[in-house]
Scaffold this motif. Structure first.
Motif, PDB file in Angstrom:
ATOM      1  N   GLY A   1       0.861  -1.201   0.000  1.00  0.00           N
ATOM      2  CA  GLY A   1       0.000   0.000   0.000  1.00  0.00           C
ATOM      3  C   GLY A   1       0.881   1.229   0.000  1.00  0.00           C
ATOM      4  N   GLY A   2       0.462   2.224  -0.709  1.00  0.00           N
ATOM      5  CA  GLY A   2       1.266   3.461  -0.791  1.00  0.00           C
ATOM      6  C   GLY A   2       1.138   4.289   0.468  1.00  0.00           C
ATOM      7  N   PRO A   3       1.894   5.409   0.506  1.00  0.00           N
ATOM      8  CA  PRO A   3       1.823   6.298   1.680  1.00  0.00           C
ATOM      9  C   PRO A   3       0.449   6.965   1.766  1.00  0.00           C
ATOM     10  CG  PRO A   3       3.101   7.330  -0.077  1.00  0.00           C
ATOM     11  CD  PRO A   3       2.793   5.931  -0.534  1.00  0.00           C
ATOM     12  N   ASP A   4      -0.066   7.090   2.949  1.00  0.00           N
ATOM     13  CA  ASP A   4      -1.361   7.780   3.097  1.00  0.00           C
ATOM     14  C   ASP A   4      -1.406   8.676   4.343  1.00  0.00           C
ATOM     15  OD1 ASP A   4      -1.680   6.069   5.212  1.00  0.00           O
ATOM     16  OD2 ASP A   4      -3.641   5.309   4.596  1.00  0.00           O
ATOM     17  N   GLY A   5      -0.219   9.183   4.735  1.00  0.00           N
ATOM     18  CA  GLY A   5      -0.164  10.045   5.921  1.00  0.00           C
ATOM     19  C   GLY A   5      -0.723  11.417   5.624  1.00  0.00           C
ATOM     20  N   GLY A   6      -1.716  11.837   6.410  1.00  0.00           N
ATOM     21  CA  GLY A   6      -2.382  13.125   6.159  1.00  0.00           C
ATOM     22  C   GLY A   6      -1.590  14.310   6.686  1.00  0.00           C
ATOM     23  N   ASP A   7      -1.992  15.484   6.230  1.00  0.00           N
ATOM     24  CA  ASP A   7      -1.333  16.733   6.643  1.00  0.00           C
ATOM     25  C   ASP A   7      -1.879  17.203   7.993  1.00  0.00           C
ATOM     26  OD1 ASP A   7      -0.355  16.546   4.108  1.00  0.00           O
ATOM     27  OD2 ASP A   7      -1.619  18.147   3.280  1.00  0.00           O
ATOM     28  N   GLY A   8      -1.035  17.963   8.693  1.00  0.00           N
ATOM     29  CA  GLY A   8      -1.498  18.560   9.939  1.00  0.00           C
ATOM     30  C   GLY A   8      -2.395  19.755   9.654  1.00  0.00           C
ATOM     31  N   GLY A   9      -3.284  20.062  10.573  1.00  0.00           N
ATOM     32  CA  GLY A   9      -4.150  21.242  10.406  1.00  0.00           C
ATOM     33  C   GLY A   9      -3.380  22.503  10.772  1.00  0.00           C
TER      34      GLY A   9
ATOM     35  N   LYS B   1       1.533  26.873   9.902  1.00  0.00           N
ATOM     36  CA  LYS B   1       0.973  25.969   8.877  1.00  0.00           C
ATOM     37  C   LYS B   1       1.120  24.528   9.348  1.00  0.00           C
ATOM     38  CE  LYS B   1       0.997  27.891   4.288  1.00  0.00           C
ATOM     39  NZ  LYS B   1       2.086  28.839   4.015  1.00  0.00           N
ATOM     40  N   GLY B   2       0.132  23.729   8.996  1.00  0.00           N
ATOM     41  CA  GLY B   2       0.243  22.312   9.295  1.00  0.00           C
ATOM     42  C   GLY B   2       1.328  21.679   8.412  1.00  0.00           C
ATOM     43  N   GLY B   3       2.002  20.633   8.918  1.00  0.00           N
ATOM     44  CA  GLY B   3       3.042  19.972   8.124  1.00  0.00           C
ATOM     45  C   GLY B   3       2.431  18.994   7.128  1.00  0.00           C
ATOM     46  N   PHE B   4       3.182  18.700   6.068  1.00  0.00           N
ATOM     47  CA  PHE B   4       2.718  17.736   5.071  1.00  0.00           C
ATOM     48  C   PHE B   4       2.886  16.305   5.585  1.00  0.00           C
ATOM     49  CE2 PHE B   4       3.702  20.758   1.328  1.00  0.00           C
ATOM     50  CZ  PHE B   4       2.387  21.211   1.329  1.00  0.00           C
ATOM     51  N   GLY B   5       1.936  15.479   5.285  1.00  0.00           N
ATOM     52  CA  GLY B   5       2.071  14.062   5.571  1.00  0.00           C
ATOM     53  C   GLY B   5       2.944  13.397   4.512  1.00  0.00           C
TER      54      GLY B   5
ATOM     55  N   ALA C   1       7.810  12.931   7.105  1.00  0.00           N
ATOM     56  CA  ALA C   1       6.660  13.830   7.133  1.00  0.00           C
ATOM     57  C   ALA C   1       7.154  15.114   7.760  1.00  0.00           C
ATOM     58  CB  ALA C   1       5.525  13.225   7.945  1.00  0.00           C
ATOM     59  N   GLN C   2       6.369  16.161   7.550  1.00  0.00           N
ATOM     60  CA  GLN C   2       6.823  17.472   7.996  1.00  0.00           C
ATOM     61  C   GLN C   2       6.194  17.822   9.337  1.00  0.00           C
ATOM     62  OE1 GLN C   2       5.471  20.377   5.234  1.00  0.00           O
ATOM     63  NE2 GLN C   2       7.472  21.348   5.072  1.00  0.00           N
ATOM     64  N   LYS C   3       6.983  18.486  10.162  1.00  0.00           N
ATOM     65  CA  LYS C   3       6.403  18.970  11.425  1.00  0.00           C
ATOM     66  C   LYS C   3       5.585  20.227  11.153  1.00  0.00           C
ATOM     67  CE  LYS C   3       8.252  19.482  15.420  1.00  0.00           C
ATOM     68  NZ  LYS C   3       9.142  19.799  16.536  1.00  0.00           N
ATOM     69  N   GLY C   4       4.604  20.467  11.978  1.00  0.00           N
ATOM     70  CA  GLY C   4       3.847  21.711  11.817  1.00  0.00           C
ATOM     71  C   GLY C   4       4.706  22.902  12.196  1.00  0.00           C
ATOM     72  N   GLU C   5       4.425  24.049  11.541  1.00  0.00           N
ATOM     73  CA  GLU C   5       5.162  25.274  11.902  1.00  0.00           C
ATOM     74  C   GLU C   5       4.673  25.793  13.247  1.00  0.00           C
ATOM     75  OE1 GLU C   5       4.306  28.289   9.104  1.00  0.00           O
ATOM     76  OE2 GLU C   5       5.701  27.553   7.602  1.00  0.00           O
ATOM     77  N   GLU C   6       5.558  26.517  13.910  1.00  0.00           N
ATOM     78  CA  GLU C   6       5.122  27.138  15.166  1.00  0.00           C
ATOM     79  C   GLU C   6       4.243  28.349  14.875  1.00  0.00           C
ATOM     80  OE1 GLU C   6       7.767  28.336  18.278  1.00  0.00           O
ATOM     81  OE2 GLU C   6       8.747  26.382  18.183  1.00  0.00           O
ATOM     82  N   GLY C   7       3.276  28.579  15.697  1.00  0.00           N
ATOM     83  CA  GLY C   7       2.464  29.789  15.542  1.00  0.00           C
ATOM     84  C   GLY C   7       3.260  31.002  16.013  1.00  0.00           C
ATOM     85  N   GLU C   8       2.945  32.152  15.446  1.00  0.00           N
ATOM     86  CA  GLU C   8       3.658  33.375  15.851  1.00  0.00           C
ATOM     87  C   GLU C   8       3.343  33.752  17.286  1.00  0.00           C
ATOM     88  OE1 GLU C   8       3.618  35.901  11.659  1.00  0.00           O
ATOM     89  OE2 GLU C   8       2.414  36.568  13.350  1.00  0.00           O
ATOM     90  N   GLU C   9       4.310  34.372  17.922  1.00  0.00           N
ATOM     91  CA  GLU C   9       4.047  34.940  19.244  1.00  0.00           C
ATOM     92  C   GLU C   9       4.470  36.403  19.198  1.00  0.00           C
ATOM     93  OE1 GLU C   9       4.885  32.771  22.950  1.00  0.00           O
ATOM     94  OE2 GLU C   9       6.046  34.522  23.550  1.00  0.00           O
TER      95      GLU C   9
END
Ligand SMILES: Nc1nc2c(ncn2[C@@H]2O[C@H](COP(=O)(O)OP(=O)(O)OP(=O)(O)O)[C@@H](O)[C@H]2O)c(=O)[nH]1
Ligand SMILES: [Mg+2]
Length: 348
Positions: A30-38, A123-127, A142-150
């Motif tokens: 089965g291929g990759p199916d990891g979803g993106d972060g919100g 931004k959410g990271g890519f799966g 997979a990519q980690k989500g970006e930090e929100g601004e402070e």
């Protein structure tokens, strides 16, 4: 007083993308199916007519929006973090505060419903679905989500004056304000004594209005010269202007024209505001000796001036009474705007 509040706002972090592979019966690879972060939620400041002070916001120092959720298998997107909306009174100015304490204005929330994003969600990271290539069909990344601004922000409620007191520096604005209200501005015989708008309440009979000394208006103020720009924005909110000129100047009428030019260069609607012109310092002999000449010069351009002495109080109450009348007539069209709603009676 809660007319200025400093808070720290933190937007939500983006959710992580995930590494996941399809698992189905009879499908060996089965291929990759990891979803993106919100995405993380933003922090917004929004002008709300129902809010009258910044008091509620002053209770806490730190505000944060929700994080985005991580992605799921089967390409499921993580849920977005909810935005955090901070309601402030209409007339709030929003600025960023840098670490060294500098202020940068980012929004002037003049109208109900106006809003500004003060911290952007990460931004959410890519799966891992995004990382499949012809040579790597089973990416383990997979990519980690970006930090929100402070950000540190400052919210300031602009006190809205009914009448703006304008004129070149040193013409006697502070002296007049002190004479007609309980305000205690510094008065001195050099220009730029007043460095920020100062307000006072003027009582005329049983009525009253708020008068604001608008300092620092000089030639080029519309370009930011003097203390310029910031204060011209204050005048935008007043309904009537009292324009004070110095009777001992070489040409009071040219002074008036000079300041009015600055107003219209900044914003043409400013020049159209109802304005009362008052020639000040008539107690000085060099002024009282040429009243007729000054009057004549104003008449020649179809303008009428009051003659006052902020120092002795001469002519001052007439000027304030006229400002009150003008204010009342300037306020009327607003009332006329309210639409009448007729509810027809149902017919039987
Ligand atoms: N003789 C006389 N002097 C006045 C009168 N009004 C103000 N002054 C003097 O003029 C000088 C400037 O007065 P301020 O009231 O500080 O003037 P301002 O327009 O507020 O000046 P800035 O805030 O510096 O722009 C002071 O020395 C006052 O004492 C007046 O009616 N008669
Ligand atoms: Mg002053």
């Amino acid at each position: 007083m809660f007319d200025k509040v400093g808070i720290v706002v933190k937007a939500g972090d983006g959710g992580n993308g995930i590494v996941s592979f399809r698992r189905e019966k009879f499908v060996p690879f089965g291929g990759p199916d990891g979803g993106d972060g919100g995405n993380g939620g933003d922090v917004l400041v929004i002008a709300d007519a129902a809010v009258s002070s910044l008091k509620m916001l002053a209770r806490k120092r730190y505000y944060r929006a929700a994080n985005g959720k991580n992605g799921g298998s089967k390409k499921r997107h993580g849920k977005q973090g909810e935005n955090l909306r901070l309601a402030v009174p209409v007339g709030t100015v929003v600025s960023y505060k840098s670490q060294i304490g500098d202020k940068t204005i980012i929004a002037d929330l003049d109208q109900p419903g106006e809003q500004a994003v003060v911290a952007k969600g990460g931004k959410g990271g890519f799966g891992n679905t995004h990382f499949a290539t012809s040579t790597n069909q089973a990416p383990q990344i997979a990519q980690k989500g970006e930090e929100g601004e402070e950000n540190s922000i400052i919210l300031e409620l602009k006190l809205i004056a009914d009448v703006g007191l304008i004129g070149y520096p040193n013409v006697g604005k502070s002296t007049l304000l002190a004479a007609v209200s309980a305000a205690k501005p510094k008065i001195a015989s050099y220009p730029f004594t007043t460095r920020e708008p100062i307000l006072g309440v003027v009582e005329v009979g049983r009525l009253s209005f708020v008068l604001a000394e608008i300092p620092g208006l000089i030639d080029g103020a519309h370009l930011g010269r003097g203390l310029g720009h910031d204060f011209l924005r204050h005048i935008m909110r007043t309904k009537v202007l009292i324009h004070l000129v110095d009777g001992s100047s070489s040409s009071p009428v040219d002074d008036m024209i000079g300041v009015n030019n600055e107003l219209s260069l900044f914003d043409s609607s400013l020049a159209k505001k109802p304005q009362l012109v008052a020639v000040n310092k008539i107690d000085l002999p060099q002024v009282s000796g040429r009243l007729a000449e000054i009057k004549e010069s104003f008449a020649s351009i179809d303008a009428k001036a009051f003659f006052v002495s902020a120092a002795t109080g001469e002519g001052v109450s007439e000027l304030m009474a006229q400002a009150m009348r003008l204010l009342q007539s300037a306020a009327k069209p607003e009332a006329a705007k309210i639409k009448k709603v007729f509810h027809p009676k149902p017919r039987f």
